[in-house]
Enzyme design. Structure first.
Site, PDB file in Angstrom:
ATOM      1  N   PHE A 228       0.885  -1.158   0.000  1.00 22.00           N
ATOM      2  CA  PHE A 228       0.000   0.000   0.000  1.00 22.00           C
ATOM      3  C   PHE A 228       0.924   1.209   0.000  1.00 22.00           C
ATOM      4  O   PHE A 228       1.883   1.259   0.767  1.00 22.00           O
ATOM      5  CB  PHE A 228      -0.926   0.004   1.219  1.00 22.00           C
ATOM      6  CG  PHE A 228      -1.902   1.127   1.172  1.00 22.00           C
ATOM      7  CD1 PHE A 228      -3.034   1.051   0.361  1.00 22.00           C
ATOM      8  CD2 PHE A 228      -1.689   2.296   1.889  1.00 22.00           C
ATOM      9  CE1 PHE A 228      -3.932   2.098   0.281  1.00 22.00           C
ATOM     10  CE2 PHE A 228      -2.586   3.351   1.815  1.00 22.00           C
ATOM     11  CZ  PHE A 228      -3.707   3.258   1.004  1.00 22.00           C
TER      12      PHE A 228
ATOM     13  N   ARG B  91     -12.649  -5.281  -6.062  1.00 23.27           N
ATOM     14  CA  ARG B  91     -12.360  -5.863  -4.742  1.00 23.27           C
ATOM     15  C   ARG B  91     -13.667  -6.140  -4.001  1.00 23.27           C
ATOM     16  O   ARG B  91     -14.547  -5.263  -3.936  1.00 23.27           O
ATOM     17  CB  ARG B  91     -11.534  -4.892  -3.889  1.00 23.27           C
ATOM     18  CG  ARG B  91     -10.134  -4.648  -4.353  1.00 23.27           C
ATOM     19  CD  ARG B  91      -9.265  -4.061  -3.230  1.00 23.27           C
ATOM     20  NE  ARG B  91      -9.947  -3.008  -2.439  1.00 23.27           N
ATOM     21  CZ  ARG B  91      -9.420  -2.428  -1.363  1.00 23.27           C
ATOM     22  NH1 ARG B  91      -8.217  -2.793  -0.932  1.00 23.27           N
ATOM     23  NH2 ARG B  91     -10.076  -1.492  -0.711  1.00 23.27           N
TER      24      ARG B  91
ATOM     25  N   TYR C 123     -10.104   0.876  10.970  1.00 20.91           N
ATOM     26  CA  TYR C 123     -11.379   1.221  10.326  1.00 20.91           C
ATOM     27  C   TYR C 123     -11.824   0.197   9.293  1.00 20.91           C
ATOM     28  O   TYR C 123     -12.840   0.398   8.645  1.00 20.91           O
ATOM     29  CB  TYR C 123     -11.339   2.621   9.713  1.00 20.91           C
ATOM     30  CG  TYR C 123     -10.133   2.973   8.884  1.00 20.91           C
ATOM     31  CD1 TYR C 123      -9.985   2.498   7.588  1.00 20.91           C
ATOM     32  CD2 TYR C 123      -9.146   3.806   9.396  1.00 20.91           C
ATOM     33  CE1 TYR C 123      -8.880   2.838   6.830  1.00 20.91           C
ATOM     34  CE2 TYR C 123      -8.036   4.156   8.643  1.00 20.91           C
ATOM     35  CZ  TYR C 123      -7.908   3.678   7.367  1.00 20.91           C
ATOM     36  OH  TYR C 123      -6.817   4.020   6.618  1.00 20.91           O
ATOM     37  N   LYS C 124     -11.067  -0.883   9.147  1.00 24.33           N
ATOM     38  CA  LYS C 124     -11.469  -1.937   8.216  1.00 24.33           C
ATOM     39  C   LYS C 124     -12.180  -3.034   9.023  1.00 24.33           C
ATOM     40  O   LYS C 124     -13.318  -2.848   9.433  1.00 24.33           O
ATOM     41  CB  LYS C 124     -10.251  -2.453   7.461  1.00 24.33           C
ATOM     42  CG  LYS C 124      -9.549  -1.349   6.634  1.00 24.33           C
ATOM     43  CD  LYS C 124      -8.351  -1.897   5.886  1.00 24.33           C
ATOM     44  CE  LYS C 124      -7.507  -0.784   5.271  1.00 24.33           C
ATOM     45  NZ  LYS C 124      -8.182  -0.066   4.194  1.00 24.33           N
TER      46      LYS C 124
ATOM     47  N   ASP D 179       2.690  -4.564   8.603  1.00 25.05           N
ATOM     48  CA  ASP D 179       1.490  -3.740   8.457  1.00 25.05           C
ATOM     49  C   ASP D 179       0.292  -4.691   8.433  1.00 25.05           C
ATOM     50  O   ASP D 179       0.151  -5.502   7.509  1.00 25.05           O
ATOM     51  CB  ASP D 179       1.574  -2.933   7.156  1.00 25.05           C
ATOM     52  CG  ASP D 179       0.351  -2.054   6.940  1.00 25.05           C
ATOM     53  OD1 ASP D 179      -0.744  -2.410   7.420  1.00 25.05           O
ATOM     54  OD2 ASP D 179       0.485  -1.021   6.263  1.00 25.05           O
TER      55      ASP D 179
END
Lengths: 403, 403
Positions: A134, A377, A228-229, A203
């Site tokens: 990312f 996705r 937040y995922k 990560d």
């Protein structure tokens, strides 16, 4: 297999799902019209959050005001919330602190890891970065390298283990690739980097809350992640930093804010770092977001991450079966590995005109997301995604792609 | 002058106060029993915040979910909120971005300023720091110095102008001293540092929202501040960073997170900074806190900072008169300057056993705070503090100190 058969199978699987009741703890009142498969970008709202946040705002801030820093436990919230996250990533208490963004925590972790690695071994000046990372991790690692006199070397995440060598100070690796959903080998890579004498920073943005992570058991040095995922903390909710207990006394933060001081209210002009996870703090914690996150973590009470993982794999397997059954061959290429030990909790499908396909899916109530140039996705959040959702998403995808 | 005379005068002053109605916009239902003079630490709750935050949580996050990043304006909130703060600190739109903590913004600003100053002038390696600074600024500046090859020199804020010289890269100064409430000379110091060839970073934590700040007009390079004091954004609400427009193309952030990229969703492995204030962003913005802050800033609609300043000085003058009238001589030493152009919006009084005195004041409903070793701090927030509050605080202080 016909649509009817798969739809029936989905109902049977949902009926047998031990996590089924968890869905009621989320605000998903539109589930008749919407299949939300974007929890790998923004988790759904846990129903407990609004009332708790209202209490934080109206009573703790509005009425108690400054007293809440002590009386409402605001001051210690970063460590308290950190410990609750720690349980989900295999970290015993006292090693995780919540706060700041993932990017800021990557900076702390990479600089601190480079300093640890260089300690007594100045020849280590290489920071290995996952080539498909990312992007923020790569950008921040490059800044950390520039500021610490290191250089960046980008290698495929799967090759980090073999690339680590005598110059390696730090390897920064994504546990699950955000684009492909590929799960990387955390224990093996960590051991290999250690064998080469380096430090490893993981990560966990796309793995925490979706599959078991064993930071302590696997000997990880430092780790970061967002909340937040799969942790459903809310848009841009505070990230976290894990610093392995035995490294904490040597954790040398590049962001030594007053909250990481051994005696913050002594207001000394001389910095003296606190012991423990507190050393990873920087400035005044963002209480509203942090306590919303804390309330969001309540949905994990009584949930074993292993059960979440089992359901996640069953969901993504089932979705792939439905896609194979419904969508004509050659229209889609699955870029997520089919092997369980290489798969996170999302399915990424490559197709022509993927941006338009996703826009049409969203119009038809199937919410995934698009990643350039050609990836659809679909994120599967076992706490609230069901098998009927997976079947429906595949069916609507087939309708959108046409015969 | 007797208690009765001062109490009457307070009532007259409150009746004539043009900002009087603003108080109703804050949750201060306990004003019969409590005088809140700690808005310089945590501002009171603006009444507009709870309903707005509930809407953000329940509708924007809970129902729109991922769509809110565009449809609810989440993605651009840091700049939008930044511009609203900009109006209060004399910054034209496009130069302020909200997010991260003050400490993290000090790091961005000091490293970026050091890089600007060293640009073509490598001999500049000195970072001047206000010797009495709020400690986090000093700790972070020391880290920035260590990472950029500079050294720290601490001087009194009032001496920064004369101390700046050919080695000076950056001066980091507090506009108002957190402990004494002394207001420092921003225009004069800025001009002197510039004349010496250096850059200046101002910390506005204790001035923004309390008195006029003219960042653009005074030629300030960079500035940071928090929003939870006089801007009432809530506990640990996002801080902000000002980067002067003409410096933005050369602003070289040490925290180049993906939110500062020119094309963040391009997900390029190569970093390319965005133009404008966006370049000061780092990671995903903390939306709940940011939008609570945005709602809190509504109280500033139609308010001129000049009017706030006039009332602030009148309040602190009046409080000092009441203290002088009520408290026997020799019990207190005022460490806040009496000259208006040297005073912020607080009054700091030194006394014996200050910690116990403040604890007793709080028990009696007068909420200030204590700073070691011997300082009582009383913050005056003109939007909600009245003259009767000032009179009562002085009277209770006299009662606590005894005859």
């Amino acid at each position: 297999m016909s649509d009817l058969d798969l739809a029936q199978e989905a109902r049977r699987l949902d009926a047998a799902d031990a996590l089924r009741a968890k869905r009621e703890e989320f605000a998903l009142d539109d589930h008749d019209t919407t299949v939300y498969l974007d929890g790998n970008s923004l988790g759904a709202l846990p129903r407990a959050v609004p009332a708790r946040l209202a209490d934080v705002v109206e009573r703790e801030w509005g009425r108690l005001r400054i007293r809440s820093w002590t009386e409402s436990g605001w001051w210690t919230a970063p460590e308290r919330v950190g410990d609750r996250i720690g349980r989900l990533v295999g970290a015993a208490p006292g090693q995780v602190v919540a706060g700041d963004s993932t990017s800021v925590n990557v900076f702390k972790a990479v600089v601190a890891a480079a300093r640890l690695a260089a300690d007594g071994d100045g020849g280590r000046d290489e920071i290995l970065v996952d080539a498909a990372t990312f992007p923020t991790d790569g950008y921040i690692a490059a800044s950390a390298a520039r500021l610490t006199g290191c250089r960046i070397r980008a290698v495929d995440a799967g090759d980090v283990a073999s690339a680590a060598g005598p110059r390696t100070a730090v390897a920064l690796v994504n546990h699950v690739d955000y684009r492909t959903g590929r799960l990387h080998d955390l224990p093996g890579t960590t051991a290999a980097v250690h064998a080469a004498g380096g430090r490893v920073v993981w990560d966990l943005c796309h793995s925490a809350g979706a599959l078991p992570v064993a930071l302590d058991a696997d000997g990880v040095d430092l780790a970061v992640g967002c909340t937040y995922k799969y942790l459903n903390g809310g848009p841009g909710s505070p990230a976290y930093l894990y610093v392995r207990r035995e490294l904490q006394p040597r954790f040398d933060s590049p962001l030594p804010g007053w909250n990481s001081h051994a005696d913050p209210f002594g207001m000394s002009p001389q910095y003296a770092p606190a012991d423990g996870a507190v050393r990873g703090r920087v400035g005044t914690p963002d209480i509203l977001s942090l306590l919303a996150l804390e309330a969001a973590l309540d949905v994990w009470d009584g949930v074993a991450v292993e059960a979440v993982r089992a359901k996640s794999l069953a969901l993504t397997d089932f979705f792939l079966r439905c896609v194979a059954a419904y969508v004509p061959g050659g229209r889609l290429e699955c870029v997520t590995p089919t092997a369980h030990d290489e798969r996170g909790s999302q399915v990424s499908l490559r197709c022509a005109d993927a941006d338009e396909v996703m826009a049409e899916l969203v119009r038809r109530g199937v919410v995934g997301d698009f990643r350039r140039p050609d990836v659809l996705r679909f994120g599967f959040t076992p706490l609230y995604t069901g098998f009927a959702d997976a079947e429906r998403a595949a069916r609507v995808l087939a309708e959108v792609l046409g015969p």
